[in-house]
Design a protein around this motif. Structure first.
Motif, PDB file in Angstrom:
ATOM      1  N   GLY A  93      35.382  28.254  32.297  1.00 27.44           N
ATOM      2  CA  GLY A  93      36.429  29.062  31.695  1.00 27.44           C
ATOM      3  C   GLY A  93      36.490  30.449  32.298  1.00 27.44           C
ATOM      4  N   ILE A  94      37.685  30.996  32.300  1.00 27.68           N
ATOM      5  CA  ILE A  94      37.918  32.362  32.762  1.00 27.68           C
ATOM      6  C   ILE A  94      38.485  33.144  31.594  1.00 27.68           C
ATOM      7  N   ASP A  95      37.794  34.236  31.235  1.00 21.86           N
ATOM      8  CA  ASP A  95      38.262  35.034  30.104  1.00 21.86           C
ATOM      9  C   ASP A  95      38.613  36.467  30.491  1.00 21.86           C
ATOM     10  N   ASP A  96      38.563  36.776  31.771  1.00 18.29           N
ATOM     11  CA  ASP A  96      38.904  38.122  32.247  1.00 18.29           C
ATOM     12  C   ASP A  96      39.659  37.984  33.563  1.00 18.29           C
ATOM     13  N   ALA A  97      40.977  38.056  33.504  1.00 14.06           N
ATOM     14  CA  ALA A  97      41.816  37.855  34.688  1.00 14.06           C
ATOM     15  C   ALA A  97      41.677  38.971  35.716  1.00 14.06           C
ATOM     16  N   ALA A  98      40.972  40.039  35.382  1.00 12.27           N
ATOM     17  CA  ALA A  98      40.768  41.137  36.324  1.00 12.27           C
ATOM     18  C   ALA A  98      39.454  41.007  37.087  1.00 12.27           C
ATOM     19  N   ALA A  99      38.650  40.003  36.760  1.00 14.03           N
ATOM     20  CA  ALA A  99      37.307  39.871  37.351  1.00 14.03           C
ATOM     21  C   ALA A  99      37.307  38.922  38.549  1.00 14.03           C
ATOM     22  N   HIS A 100      36.250  39.033  39.339  1.00 13.44           N
ATOM     23  CA  HIS A 100      35.987  38.078  40.415  1.00 13.44           C
ATOM     24  C   HIS A 100      35.086  36.996  39.836  1.00 13.44           C
ATOM     25  N   TYR A 101      35.542  35.767  39.877  1.00  5.00           N
ATOM     26  CA  TYR A 101      34.736  34.621  39.455  1.00  5.00           C
ATOM     27  C   TYR A 101      34.297  33.881  40.704  1.00  5.00           C
TER      28      TYR A 101
END
Length: 118
Positions: A93-101
């Motif tokens: 899951g991605i919960d921070d669209a501003a982060a680098h995953y």
């Protein structure tokens, strides 16, 4: 505007090297519905040449990466009648669209692990 993005890499833990030539498919999940977003093949460093989701295009939600690891190890001469691992799926899951995953895969013909990298 959010400038998050998604990357991956694969390490071949059986041979102690990056896993080059592994096909990867990225899906966005909505319940049990999968929508294909990207396809890539790892380079000589075990990475994709570009992010799987580019800067600014990352959205919060559920995703799945599929790594065709069985074909990779078959190409390395691991001759199994039936590979133990054919495709490794990783749902995350991605919960921070501003982060680098960064979702790395460490794999051998008989096991794998992953983690949220940086």
């Amino acid at each position: 505007m959010a400038d998050g993005y998604l990357t991956t890499h694969i390490l071949d833990t059986a041979n102690g090297c990056p896993a080059a030539g592994v096909d990867i498919v990225l899906y966005r999940l909505d319940g049990e519905t999968r929508t294909e977003l990207a396809r890539a093949t790892t380079n000589g460093d075990g990475r994709t040449d570009a992010p799987l989701i580019a800067r600014g295009a990352l959205q919060c939600g559920s995703y799945e990466l599929e790594f065709a690891i069985g074909a990779y190890f078959a190409g390395k001469g691991i001759a199994l009648t039936q590979p133990f691992l054919e495709v490794v799926p990783i749902r995350f899951g991605i919960d921070d669209a501003a982060a680098h995953y960064h979702v790395p895969l460490l794999a051998s013909p008989f096991g794998y692990s992953t983690y949220r990298g940086s």
